[in-house]
Design an enzyme around this catalytic site. Structure first.
Site, PDB file in Angstrom:
ATOM      1  N   ASP A   1       0.867  -1.194   0.000  1.00  0.00           N
ATOM      2  CA  ASP A   1       0.000   0.000   0.000  1.00  0.00           C
ATOM      3  C   ASP A   1       0.894   1.232   0.000  1.00  0.00           C
ATOM      4  O   ASP A   1       2.109   1.126   0.227  1.00  0.00           O
ATOM      5  CB  ASP A   1      -0.914   0.013   1.246  1.00  0.00           C
ATOM      6  CG  ASP A   1      -1.795   1.262   1.308  1.00  0.00           C
ATOM      7  OD1 ASP A   1      -2.386   1.625   0.277  1.00  0.00           O
ATOM      8  OD2 ASP A   1      -1.890   1.900   2.375  1.00  0.00           O
ATOM      9  N   SER A   2       0.286   2.394  -0.183  1.00  0.00           N
ATOM     10  CA  SER A   2       1.042   3.644  -0.133  1.00  0.00           C
ATOM     11  C   SER A   2       1.566   3.924   1.275  1.00  0.00           C
ATOM     12  O   SER A   2       2.399   4.797   1.455  1.00  0.00           O
ATOM     13  CB  SER A   2       0.143   4.806  -0.554  1.00  0.00           C
ATOM     14  OG  SER A   2      -0.907   4.951   0.383  1.00  0.00           O
TER      15      SER A   2
ATOM     16  N   GLU B   1      -1.931   8.085   8.863  1.00  0.00           N
ATOM     17  CA  GLU B   1      -0.459   7.956   8.851  1.00  0.00           C
ATOM     18  C   GLU B   1       0.135   8.531  10.143  1.00  0.00           C
ATOM     19  O   GLU B   1       1.193   8.091  10.593  1.00  0.00           O
ATOM     20  CB  GLU B   1       0.139   8.664   7.631  1.00  0.00           C
ATOM     21  CG  GLU B   1      -0.132   7.966   6.298  1.00  0.00           C
ATOM     22  CD  GLU B   1       0.623   6.644   6.106  1.00  0.00           C
ATOM     23  OE1 GLU B   1       1.804   6.564   6.461  1.00  0.00           O
ATOM     24  OE2 GLU B   1      -0.003   5.678   5.604  1.00  0.00           O
TER      25      GLU B   1
ATOM     26  N   TYR C   1      -0.454   8.344  -2.346  1.00  0.00           N
ATOM     27  CA  TYR C   1      -0.547   8.030  -3.773  1.00  0.00           C
ATOM     28  C   TYR C   1      -1.708   8.839  -4.390  1.00  0.00           C
ATOM     29  O   TYR C   1      -1.760   9.030  -5.595  1.00  0.00           O
ATOM     30  CB  TYR C   1      -0.851   6.539  -3.983  1.00  0.00           C
ATOM     31  CG  TYR C   1       0.340   5.596  -3.864  1.00  0.00           C
ATOM     32  CD1 TYR C   1       1.616   6.044  -3.532  1.00  0.00           C
ATOM     33  CD2 TYR C   1       0.159   4.228  -4.096  1.00  0.00           C
ATOM     34  CE1 TYR C   1       2.681   5.149  -3.430  1.00  0.00           C
ATOM     35  CE2 TYR C   1       1.229   3.331  -4.003  1.00  0.00           C
ATOM     36  CZ  TYR C   1       2.476   3.805  -3.671  1.00  0.00           C
ATOM     37  OH  TYR C   1       3.518   2.918  -3.580  1.00  0.00           O
ATOM     38  N   GLY C   2      -2.623   9.254  -3.530  1.00  0.00           N
ATOM     39  CA  GLY C   2      -3.858   9.899  -4.002  1.00  0.00           C
ATOM     40  C   GLY C   2      -3.643  11.120  -4.864  1.00  0.00           C
ATOM     41  O   GLY C   2      -4.497  11.471  -5.669  1.00  0.00           O
TER      42      GLY C   2
ATOM     43  N   CYS D   1     -10.894   3.701   0.097  1.00  0.00           N
ATOM     44  CA  CYS D   1      -9.449   3.821   0.319  1.00  0.00           C
ATOM     45  C   CYS D   1      -9.140   3.025   1.572  1.00  0.00           C
ATOM     46  O   CYS D   1      -9.892   3.097   2.559  1.00  0.00           O
ATOM     47  CB  CYS D   1      -9.076   5.285   0.499  1.00  0.00           C
ATOM     48  SG  CYS D   1      -7.426   5.567   1.184  1.00  0.00           S
ATOM     49  N   THR D   2      -8.053   2.270   1.544  1.00  0.00           N
ATOM     50  CA  THR D   2      -7.794   1.338   2.649  1.00  0.00           C
ATOM     51  C   THR D   2      -7.355   2.037   3.940  1.00  0.00           C
ATOM     52  O   THR D   2      -7.331   1.406   4.993  1.00  0.00           O
ATOM     53  CB  THR D   2      -6.735   0.303   2.235  1.00  0.00           C
ATOM     54  OG1 THR D   2      -5.557   0.991   1.751  1.00  0.00           O
ATOM     55  CG2 THR D   2      -7.267  -0.596   1.147  1.00  0.00           C
ATOM     56  N   HIS D   3      -7.015   3.313   3.858  1.00  0.00           N
ATOM     57  CA  HIS D   3      -6.722   4.039   5.106  1.00  0.00           C
ATOM     58  C   HIS D   3      -8.014   4.306   5.902  1.00  0.00           C
ATOM     59  O   HIS D   3      -7.977   4.379   7.127  1.00  0.00           O
ATOM     60  CB  HIS D   3      -6.059   5.396   4.801  1.00  0.00           C
ATOM     61  CG  HIS D   3      -4.595   5.315   4.472  1.00  0.00           C
ATOM     62  ND1 HIS D   3      -4.141   4.820   3.275  1.00  0.00           N
ATOM     63  CD2 HIS D   3      -3.491   5.662   5.200  1.00  0.00           C
ATOM     64  CE1 HIS D   3      -2.807   4.887   3.253  1.00  0.00           C
ATOM     65  NE2 HIS D   3      -2.392   5.383   4.416  1.00  0.00           N
TER      66      HIS D   3
ATOM     67  N   CYS E   1      -4.585  -1.343  -1.884  1.00  0.00           N
ATOM     68  CA  CYS E   1      -4.672   0.093  -2.160  1.00  0.00           C
ATOM     69  C   CYS E   1      -5.567   0.273  -3.377  1.00  0.00           C
ATOM     70  O   CYS E   1      -5.273  -0.278  -4.441  1.00  0.00           O
ATOM     71  CB  CYS E   1      -3.266   0.628  -2.445  1.00  0.00           C
ATOM     72  SG  CYS E   1      -3.229   2.361  -2.934  1.00  0.00           S
ATOM     73  N   ASN E   2      -6.647   1.004  -3.199  1.00  0.00           N
ATOM     74  CA  ASN E   2      -7.571   1.218  -4.318  1.00  0.00           C
ATOM     75  C   ASN E   2      -6.919   2.036  -5.418  1.00  0.00           C
ATOM     76  O   ASN E   2      -7.073   1.745  -6.604  1.00  0.00           O
ATOM     77  CB  ASN E   2      -8.827   1.946  -3.826  1.00  0.00           C
ATOM     78  CG  ASN E   2      -9.633   1.123  -2.857  1.00  0.00           C
ATOM     79  OD1 ASN E   2     -10.586   0.471  -3.228  1.00  0.00           O
ATOM     80  ND2 ASN E   2      -9.252   1.132  -1.588  1.00  0.00           N
TER      81      ASN E   2
HETATM   82  N1  DGL Z   1      -4.674   3.540   0.807  1.00  0.00           N
HETATM   83  C1  DGL Z   1      -4.733   3.991  -0.517  1.00  0.00           C
HETATM   84  C2  DGL Z   1      -5.999   3.623  -1.254  1.00  0.00           C
HETATM   85  O1  DGL Z   1      -6.639   2.656  -0.918  1.00  0.00           O
HETATM   86  C3  DGL Z   1      -4.186   5.331  -0.911  1.00  0.00           C
HETATM   87  C4  DGL Z   1      -4.094   6.458   0.059  1.00  0.00           C
HETATM   88  C5  DGL Z   1      -3.132   7.488  -0.478  1.00  0.00           C
HETATM   89  O2  DGL Z   1      -1.941   7.210  -0.451  1.00  0.00           O
HETATM   90  O3  DGL Z   1      -3.575   8.539  -0.970  1.00  0.00           O
HETATM   91  O4  DGL Z   1      -6.366   4.251  -2.219  1.00  0.00           O
END
Ligand code: DGL
Length: 258
Positions: free
Chosen positions: A7-8, A148, A39-40, A180-182, A70-71
């Site tokens: 993941d990011s 984070e 990553y967003g 988003c997995t966060h 990570c989506n």
């Molecule tokens: N956890 C990530 C997702 O599912 C990305 C969050 C990020 O880095 O912006 O998209």
């Protein structure tokens, strides 16, 4: 068998915990790319490059199956990754389909990153699975920063959640997709901001079941397998926040110099 997860940052640990719960006997190697998080707001090209580098690293360390937890990375990289590698690659996408099946108001709110929302695959998902449903998207970069930083509750988290969720509720959404997995790490705060009758869709458990479908029955053992978590960011920071992200789970932590 060894499951490699990426993941990011620490968000994918929300998926990892579901996988470990379902498959406690299978070793896991997780890489959180916290030095490149989020990553967003990155281009597809940058996300792709990081995903390929991390996947190579996981395979070198013995991973036999890769989970893109990570989506944003799935939306941009799952196709190229499947074309390039022979081993199973499990990705994840915002749960548009279950949300569209569930909504009674006909309005679904999707919380996801800008990178996901702009991806062609995302629009395809909406076209394929949400015909006749109004899908409203909302990027929440502050959720990623909060997670984070290990801030999973309290006034700051509550304020950020209200700001993201209220416009969706005002527009009539009765199902919210955590795309988003966060975001599941803020699930408690999100849940308590919702009136009754509004539900949340999170695809973490579905991804864990998909992973399980690739695991031969005889490769699972009764004993708890090891979980190695690497970060490309600060190891001290990872160790500080892990107890709130994964209470009661014993894991090994290390730096990753990618
Ligand atoms: N956890 C990530 C997702 O599912 C990305 C969050 C990020 O880095 O912006 O998209």
């Amino acid at each position: 068998m060894k499951i490699g997860i990426l993941d990011s940052g620490v968000g994918g640990l929300s998926v990892m915990r579901e996988i470990h719960q379902l498959l406690p006997g299978i070793p896991i190697h997780y890489v959180g790319d916290s030095s490149w998080c989020p990553y967003g707001n990155k281009s597809a090209e940058v996300i792709n490059r990081r995903v390929f580098q991390i996947t190579d690293h996981l395979i070198e360390r013995g991973a036999t199956l890769i989970v893109i937890a990570c989506n944003s990375a799935t939306i941009h990289s799952v196709g190229p990754l499947r074309d390039a590698y022979l081993l199973p690659i499990v990705g994840m996408e915002p749960g548009i389909k279950p949300a569209a099946q569930k909504t009674k108001s006909g309005v679904v709110g999707v919380l996801a990153t800008e990178a996901s929302i702009q991806g062609e695959k995302f629009h395809q998902l909406v076209d394929d699975h949400a015909k006749g449903v109004k899908v409203i998207t909302r990027p929440c970069p502050s959720f990623v920063s909060l997670v984070e930083a290990g801030t999973l509750d309290g006034p700051e988290a509550e304020g950020a959640v209200r700001e993201a969720v209220d416009p969706l509720l005002d527009a009539g959404a009765d199902v919210l997709v955590l795309g988003c997995t966060h975001y599941p790490f803020l699930g408690g705060v999100i849940q308590s901001s919702l009136p009754s009758g509004v539900s949340i869709v999170d695809t973490g458990i579905a991804v864990a079941k998909r992973v399980q479908s690739f695991i031969p029955q005889d490769s699972s053992s009764d004993s708890e397998a090891t979980i190695d978590i690497e970060t490309t960011g600060s190891l001290d920071q990872l160790r500080r926040i892990l107890p709130s992200l994964l209470p009661d789970l014993a894991v090994n932590t290390a730096s990753c110099s990618l």
